[in-house]
Design an enzyme around this catalytic site. Sequence first.
Site, short mmCIF file in Angstrom:
data_model
loop_
_atom_site.label_atom_id
_atom_site.label_comp_id
_atom_site.label_asym_id
_atom_site.label_seq_id
_atom_site.Cartn_x
_atom_site.Cartn_y
_atom_site.Cartn_z
N CYS A 170 5.32 -2.65 -2.42
CA CYS A 170 6.03 -2.91 -1.17
C CYS A 170 7.07 -4.02 -1.30
O CYS A 170 7.89 -4.20 -0.39
CB CYS A 170 5.05 -3.23 -0.06
SG CYS A 170 3.96 -1.85 0.35
N HIS B 92 8.69 -7.14 5.32
CA HIS B 92 8.02 -5.87 5.03
C HIS B 92 7.15 -5.50 6.22
O HIS B 92 6.35 -6.32 6.70
CB HIS B 92 7.18 -6.02 3.76
CG HIS B 92 6.22 -4.90 3.58
ND1 HIS B 92 6.59 -3.57 3.62
CD2 HIS B 92 4.87 -4.90 3.37
CE1 HIS B 92 5.52 -2.81 3.44
NE2 HIS B 92 4.48 -3.59 3.28
N ASN C 294 4.00 1.62 8.17
CA ASN C 294 4.28 0.93 6.91
C ASN C 294 4.81 1.97 5.92
O ASN C 294 4.08 2.85 5.48
CB ASN C 294 2.99 0.29 6.39
CG ASN C 294 3.16 -0.44 5.07
OD1 ASN C 294 4.11 -0.21 4.33
ND2 ASN C 294 2.22 -1.32 4.76
#
Length: 331
Positions: free
Chosen positions: A107, A249, A279
């Site tokens: 990520c 993020h 996400n």
Amino acid sequence: MLQGLAGCVPPRVVANDELPAHWETDDAWVRRRTGIGTRHWVDEGTSTGDLALEAAEGALKSAGTSQVDMVLVATSTPDHPMPAMAPVLASKLGLGTVAAFDVSAVCSGFVYALATASGMIAAGLASRILLVAADVYSTLLAPDDRSAGVVFGDGAGAMVLRAGKRGEPGSVLAFDLGSDGEGHDLIIVPAGGARDRAEPSRYAPEDKHFQMVGRDVYQHAVSRMSESALAVLKNVGWTTDEVDRVVAHQANARILNAVGTKLSIPNDRVVSNISRVGNTGAASIPLALSDAVDRNEINAGDKVLLTAFGGGFTWGSAAMLWPEISTGKSN
């Protein structure tokens, strides 16, 4: 210098009420734990590469160009273990024999790839680079893993970066990057790689799915992103009061809120689209930026702070001056 920007998600929308019944969730439970109301999942036959191509085409359209010198792809869900996705993407875009390679930092992949692209341009190895971040985590989820299943969505984001002068609108001014491999097993897909082939008896079928120790990851994510963000702000000489927008993020809403609190930056300056897309792994920051531009939530001249945390552990932050830009929106 940021010249082009685009994001895309697959058309299939999965609302909280549509999640598998055996997960025993409802909309209120998911929203309370994650801040997510919907996410997009690919249908059968759609891969990471398909989303990457759509986002890349949008970014090139936004930049008003069809030519770049290099292609970087940040992903941890590539179409194949080998070859890398970037050369294939470059070929599909008709870019010829440009340099192309993948960046794997889970990520944090977008921030790592952004730093790589900036370094390549600074070194004179390229004057214009296409950077794509794409992931389809829905293909890695275990059917019975409710904790990860409610969080992840699929998507892609892309940027075109060009050479320019420091301080121009679109400038990427500073980076902070770090890692701690001691935490590698807290976000992991254990099987499917060379270790699996070397020790096949060590792994069970479920080890081919994504696994995460959420409580431990939460603490690391908040502290590492906050520390990294402060480090890059110190590097560029900004105070937190001077930051117009934070784009972190999009892990979950609680992490976003905790990072904002740690940095003493109010929620109205923290960009978030997690309630709509979940996400999306490496794609989350460019996808959030693209979404913010489309919603007029980020403006030319804004001082923008990016920060991410991912498996490995890896983390990274960047500071940039936002340009006048519109997205190559395709969805």
